[in-house]
Design an enzyme around this catalytic site. Structure first.
Site, PDB file in Angstrom:
ATOM      1  N   ILE A   1       0.899  -1.165   0.000  1.00 61.12           N
ATOM      2  CA  ILE A   1       0.000   0.000   0.000  1.00 61.12           C
ATOM      3  C   ILE A   1       0.933   1.210   0.000  1.00 61.12           C
ATOM      4  O   ILE A   1       1.932   1.244   0.729  1.00 61.12           O
ATOM      5  CB  ILE A   1      -0.960   0.007   1.219  1.00 61.12           C
ATOM      6  CG1 ILE A   1      -1.859   1.264   1.197  1.00 61.12           C
ATOM      7  CG2 ILE A   1      -0.228  -0.097   2.551  1.00 61.12           C
ATOM      8  CD1 ILE A   1      -2.988   1.252   2.246  1.00 61.12           C
ATOM      9  N   SER A   2       0.643   2.175  -0.847  1.00 64.03           N
ATOM     10  CA  SER A   2       1.507   3.353  -0.941  1.00 64.03           C
ATOM     11  C   SER A   2       1.477   4.151   0.359  1.00 64.03           C
ATOM     12  O   SER A   2       0.537   4.053   1.147  1.00 64.03           O
ATOM     13  CB  SER A   2       1.053   4.251  -2.088  1.00 64.03           C
ATOM     14  OG  SER A   2       1.123   3.550  -3.308  1.00 64.03           O
ATOM     15  N   ALA A   3       2.515   4.954   0.558  1.00 63.95           N
ATOM     16  CA  ALA A   3       2.583   5.816   1.745  1.00 63.95           C
ATOM     17  C   ALA A   3       1.477   6.873   1.682  1.00 63.95           C
ATOM     18  O   ALA A   3       1.088   7.304   0.588  1.00 63.95           O
ATOM     19  CB  ALA A   3       3.941   6.501   1.812  1.00 63.95           C
TER      20      ALA A   3
END
Ligand code: SAH
Length: 283
Positions: A117-119
């Site tokens: 999951i992206s930051a």
């Protein structure tokens, strides 16, 4: 301040903005502080804006932490619009990850299948870049929808008259993203049909609901897939990381005559937009 080499080495498969090759003051201050400012997240437990509807999805502590995360992104100039802030406040990031204790830290996290999951700051940056194309009633496609977090934020922004479509090629991630969305403030949109997540190869887009006002791609393509440009509405915007080892987040605007203008926003590091087989092999 964390040196780039350390960040790059620790986040081999992670999506984040690099600190090296861009000069925007927002991005460069962000890329350092994003990893150095974890502590203030938990000291920013302040007043809460919530509709009654949102409350049912949150425990008091996750409300505070999610709100603090959004405030931190506002304080760093990454979230600048009320619409993006409201969507990120409404959609509790904690329900989209298995390790809730790290959900609000500004870092990518593994979600299995060799992806992350992206930051939060990357999610916020992409929401800001697309904001004018996420007005109520508009259509948005989220390619590589993963946990479903950003698809849920998109659905909240475009509302019941709009459409938010996620496309993800790992069926297990699609199934878990639906569960995540059901546990979030975007659940009503899923039930009522303005939000849907499909299993598919996102390089082909999702023709059924094209053309789109906004297209977001959450994985780096070697080059911009033609189908995504075709499925963009004139006046619409595509945000996509492009490249292999060195990647740029590109903003592609389709003009009214069908031509496109492309601008590099910042250097980034995303997992590849690839085939399911290559991803599972870890290529
Ligand atoms: N934006 C999401 C996921 C980012 S990781 C989030 O933050 O939760 C990138 C995602 O793209 C992964 O879930 C990966 O499985 C997916 N992906 C990679 N190549 C793809 C392709 N060709 N078609 C559809 N999804 C793809």
């Amino acid at each position: 301040m964390i040196p780039f080499t350390l960040v790059a080495c620790n986040f081999r498969y992670y999506a984040h903005s690099s600190s090296l090759s861009h000069s925007s003051p927002i991005s460069s201050s962000l890329s350092h502080t994003a990893f150095a400012s974890i502590e203030p997240f938990f000291s920013l437990l302040t007043g809460i804006f919530l509709s009654q509807k949102m409350k049912q999805f949150w425990s008091p502590s996750s409300i505070n932490k999610n709100k603090a995360m959004v405030e931190n992104l506002q304080n760093h100039g990454i979230v600048t619009s009320d619409e993006v802030a409201k969507a990120m406040e409404a959609v509790d990031r904690g329900v989209f990850v298995t390790d809730r204790s790290s959900a609000y830290v500004d870092s990518p996290m593994s979600i299995g299948y060799n992806v992350t999951i992206s930051a939060p700051h990357m999610h916020a940056m992409c929401l800001q870049l697309l904001e004018k194309h996420l007005k109520p009633g508009m259509r948005v496609l989220d390619v590589g929808s993963g946990t479903g977090y950003l698809t849920a934020c998109f659905a909240v922004m475009v509302g019941t008259e709009g459409r938010a479509i996620g496309v993800e090629h790992i069926p297990e991630l699609v199934a878990s993203s639906v569960k995540n969305i059901e546990a979030s403030a975007a659940s009503p949109f899923l039930k009522e049909g303005s939000l849907a997540v499909h299993v598919g190869d996102g390089r082909q887009g999702w023709a059924e609901f094209a053309p789109y006002d906004a297209i977001h791609v959450g994985a780096a393509a070697p080059e911009i897939p033609e189908a995504l440009i075709d499925q963009l509405k004139p006046g619409g915007r595509l945000v996509i990381p492009v490249g292999n080892i060195f990647q740029d987040l590109q903003v592609v605007d389709k003009n009214s005559d069908g031509s496109v203008s492309i601008k590099d926003e910042t250097s980034v590091r995303y997992v590849p937009l690839t085939s399911r087989e290559a991803q599972l092999r870890g290529d």
